[in-house]
Design a protein around this motif. Structure first.
Motif, PDB file in Angstrom:
ATOM      1  N   ASP A 280      -7.369   7.415  -1.451  1.00  0.00           N
ATOM      2  CA  ASP A 280      -6.730   6.330  -0.698  1.00  0.00           C
ATOM      3  C   ASP A 280      -7.835   5.358  -0.297  1.00  0.00           C
ATOM      4  OD1 ASP A 280      -5.741   4.675   1.316  1.00  0.00           O
ATOM      5  OD2 ASP A 280      -4.355   6.194   2.074  1.00  0.00           O
TER       6      ASP A 280
ATOM      7  N   SER B 264      -4.743  -1.314  -0.886  1.00  0.00           N
ATOM      8  CA  SER B 264      -3.763  -2.169  -0.200  1.00  0.00           C
ATOM      9  C   SER B 264      -4.366  -3.556  -0.011  1.00  0.00           C
ATOM     10  CB  SER B 264      -3.407  -1.580   1.155  1.00  0.00           C
ATOM     11  OG  SER B 264      -2.904  -2.598   2.016  1.00  0.00           O
TER      12      SER B 264
ATOM     13  N   CYS C 206      -4.009   6.595   8.341  1.00  0.00           N
ATOM     14  CA  CYS C 206      -2.772   5.828   8.506  1.00  0.00           C
ATOM     15  C   CYS C 206      -1.599   6.738   8.126  1.00  0.00           C
ATOM     16  CB  CYS C 206      -2.817   4.627   7.591  1.00  0.00           C
ATOM     17  SG  CYS C 206      -1.308   3.683   7.534  1.00  0.00           S
TER      18      CYS C 206
ATOM     19  N   GLY D 210       0.794  -1.232   0.000  1.00  0.00           N
ATOM     20  CA  GLY D 210       0.000   0.000   0.000  1.00  0.00           C
ATOM     21  C   GLY D 210       0.828   1.285   0.000  1.00  0.00           C
ATOM     22  N   PRO D 211       1.811   1.410   0.920  1.00  0.00           N
ATOM     23  CA  PRO D 211       2.625   2.625   0.914  1.00  0.00           C
ATOM     24  C   PRO D 211       3.352   2.855  -0.413  1.00  0.00           C
ATOM     25  CG  PRO D 211       2.868   1.495   2.996  1.00  0.00           C
ATOM     26  CD  PRO D 211       2.036   0.592   2.127  1.00  0.00           C
TER      27      PRO D 211
ATOM     28  N   LYS E 289      -6.619  -6.400   5.385  1.00  0.00           N
ATOM     29  CA  LYS E 289      -7.522  -5.669   4.489  1.00  0.00           C
ATOM     30  C   LYS E 289      -8.590  -6.632   3.959  1.00  0.00           C
ATOM     31  CE  LYS E 289      -5.514  -2.059   5.514  1.00  0.00           C
ATOM     32  NZ  LYS E 289      -4.602  -1.068   5.024  1.00  0.00           N
TER      33      LYS E 289
ATOM     34  N   TYR F 253      -2.893  -5.830   2.285  1.00  0.00           N
ATOM     35  CA  TYR F 253      -2.235  -6.334   3.481  1.00  0.00           C
ATOM     36  C   TYR F 253      -3.149  -7.380   4.151  1.00  0.00           C
ATOM     37  CZ  TYR F 253       0.280  -6.192   7.925  1.00  0.00           C
ATOM     38  OH  TYR F 253       0.998  -6.530   9.034  1.00  0.00           O
TER      39      TYR F 253
ATOM     40  N   THR G 117      -7.353   2.187   0.636  1.00  0.00           N
ATOM     41  CA  THR G 117      -6.761   1.027   1.305  1.00  0.00           C
ATOM     42  C   THR G 117      -7.747   0.353   2.256  1.00  0.00           C
ATOM     43  OG1 THR G 117      -5.797   2.638   2.801  1.00  0.00           O
ATOM     44  CG2 THR G 117      -4.338   1.682   1.188  1.00  0.00           C
ATOM     45  N   GLU G 118      -8.706   1.119   2.786  1.00  0.00           N
ATOM     46  CA  GLU G 118      -9.668   0.544   3.725  1.00  0.00           C
ATOM     47  C   GLU G 118     -11.032   0.395   3.064  1.00  0.00           C
ATOM     48  OE1 GLU G 118      -9.540   3.111   7.164  1.00  0.00           O
ATOM     49  OE2 GLU G 118      -7.412   2.710   7.479  1.00  0.00           O
TER      50      GLU G 118
HETATM   51  C1  LIG Z   1      -3.417  -0.227   5.436  1.00  0.00           C
HETATM   52  C2  LIG Z   1      -3.319   1.195   5.080  1.00  0.00           C
HETATM   53  C3  LIG Z   1      -2.214   1.704   4.380  1.00  0.00           C
HETATM   54  C4  LIG Z   1      -0.973   0.922   4.140  1.00  0.00           C
HETATM   55  O1  LIG Z   1      -1.038  -0.176   3.352  1.00  0.00           O
HETATM   56  P1  LIG Z   1      -0.222  -1.512   3.734  1.00  0.00           P
HETATM   57  O2  LIG Z   1      -0.129  -2.227   2.447  1.00  0.00           O
HETATM   58  O3  LIG Z   1      -1.093  -2.212   4.757  1.00  0.00           O
HETATM   59  O4  LIG Z   1       1.081  -1.137   4.333  1.00  0.00           O
HETATM   60  C5  LIG Z   1      -2.246   3.039   3.993  1.00  0.00           C
HETATM   61  N1  LIG Z   1      -3.267   3.855   4.275  1.00  0.00           N
HETATM   62  C6  LIG Z   1      -4.342   3.414   4.986  1.00  0.00           C
HETATM   63  C7  LIG Z   1      -5.460   4.375   5.261  1.00  0.00           C
HETATM   64  C8  LIG Z   1      -4.388   2.075   5.430  1.00  0.00           C
HETATM   65  O5  LIG Z   1      -5.443   1.647   6.142  1.00  0.00           O
END
Ligand SMILES: *Cc1c(COP(=O)(O)O)cnc(C)c1O
Length: 383
Positions: free
Chosen positions: A171, A195, A100, A74-75, A200, A197, A173-174
């Motif tokens: 973003d 993301s 995050c 994700g980053p 997730k 992860y 990711t969530e």
């Molecule tokens: C999980 C998350 C990330 C980072 O992604 P990873 O792949 O888990 O390191 C970035 N921003 C938000 C809002 C997240 O919840």
């Protein structure tokens, strides 16, 4: 707190099960089969292998996007998305203060300046009115975060971007499985990132995705993630770039997960409904949903009434085998972020917020156990 009550509860609890983790992925599909196919074929890295392309295509079609490119986490997706903008030192990028830290870090890593914005009290999302107050002639882009799987006020935020010619990055990711006006998030902005992860909604182990609105941006992102390798000349590079690619093994897991996405969403929605039902009478507040959004229920979060209850409740739950997480610290409280001003709403939320166990694997009897433990905490506190 009454000590004997406490140990009785622990004992009762252990009869039911051991620890309830805060998250656990749902791995009931073809994950193993696809990973074994990678091993059998020997394509386990990132340069070739059928699963990378298959996952990208299926993912794009699932969310209704045209251009996507997978990355290792994700980053890196955030950094890659920002790098396509060719930001200069002094350029400003707007983001929510409550998110995050990866989002703010990615901005700093490009050399641009992050400008944090306070949250809305009920949805916990970035406040569009506050965004307007933070705009300067140097503002170039805005990153919106669909916090906890609820879409933020895209109408208002998109209007600001349009009015001030800012690039919009979502973003997500969530927010895999989150819709705004019946359209999947990640398809509104110029760019979006996801993301995969382990905690997730769908996971690759580690993985991420960059979504772009135009083919030009896709070209740029793809070039930057593959060391800007020339298409016509072997081992020739025209630019300083990165290797941010996803491996075939991670893509194999992700594809198997994507095939079960609807099942996972249904399970997470069920978990959310059970919590709503069983926590109803308790002095806790949840994230307020808005009419035109479909929540992905990524994480089940609650706010306690008084900040001093937060750690006490977490400790109590921990003692009876229930794992929780605190909300993120607002970015301005971290020592290196150099954010000026006050962020009272984000502070209010962060001081009170707890993430409860949120795995799609949870059963109703576990939610009842968690709810009863929380109820017990409040009864003991009143005594
Ligand atoms: C999980 C998350 C990330 C980072 O992604 P990873 O792949 O888990 O390191 C970035 N921003 C938000 C809002 C997240 O919840």
């Amino acid at each position: 707190m009454n000590k004997s009550d406490h140990s009785n509860l622990s004992k009762n609890y252990q009869e039911h099960s051991t620890t309830i983790p805060v998250y656990e992925p749902y791995l009931q599909g073809r994950e193993k089969e696809y990973v074994n196919q990678c091993l059998d074929s020997t394509w386990i890295s990132s340069c070739k292998g059928e699963f990378i392309e298959r996952f990208e295509q299926e993912f794009a079609s699932y969310i209704g996007a045209e251009h996507v490119t997978s990355v290792a986490n994700g980053p890196l997706a955030l950094h890659l998305a920002l790098e396509t903008l060719e930001l200069l030192p002094g350029d400003e990028v707007i983001l929510p203060v409550l998110a995050c830290i990866a989002t703010l870090n990615a901005i700093l890593q490009t050399g641009a300046t992050p400008v944090c914005v306070d949250s809305l009290e009920h949805t916990w999302q970035m406040d569009p009115q506050e965004v307007r107050r933070k705009l300067t002639p140097k503002t170039k882009a805005m990153i919106v975060v669909h916090l906890h799987g609820l879409a933020c006020d895209l109408d208002a935020l998109q209007a600001i971007c349009l009015e001030h010619q800012l690039t919009l990055i979502e973003d997500c990711t969530e927010a895999f499985g989150t819709y705004y006006n019946d359209q999947h998030v990640g398809t509104f902005g110029d760019l979006a990132i996801f993301s995969f992860y382990g905690n997730k909604t769908i996971t690759a182990g580690e993985g991420g995705m960059v979504v772009t609105k135009t083919e030009d941006l896709w070209e740029k992102a793809h070039c930057l993630k593959t060391q800007a390798l020339s298409k016509t000349r072997e081992y020739w590079h025209n630019l300083l770039a990165y290797d941010y690619r996803m491996t075939n093994i991670n893509a194999a897991i992700a594809l198997a997960q994507l095939e079960q996405a609807d099942t996972i969403f249904a399970k997470k929605r069920q978990v959310a409904e059970w919590y709503k039902l069983h926590l109803e009478e308790l002095p806790l507040k949840g994230q307020e949903e808005t009419l035109n959004t479909r929540h992905s229920n990524w994480v089940q979060s609650v706010m306690v009434e008084y900040p001093q209850e937060k750690q006490a409740l977490r400790d109590y739950l921990r003692a009876v085998g229930i794992d929780t997480r605190p909300f993120f610290y607002p970015a301005h409280t971290l020592p290196y972020t150099k954010q000026k001003g006050a962020f009272p709403v984000a502070m209010f939320i962060s001081y009170r917020g707890i993430n409860l166990p949120s795995s799609p694997n949870l059963k109703e009897k576990e939610i009842i156990l968690i709810s009863e433990a929380i109820e017990r905490f409040y009864i003991l506190r009143c005594d």
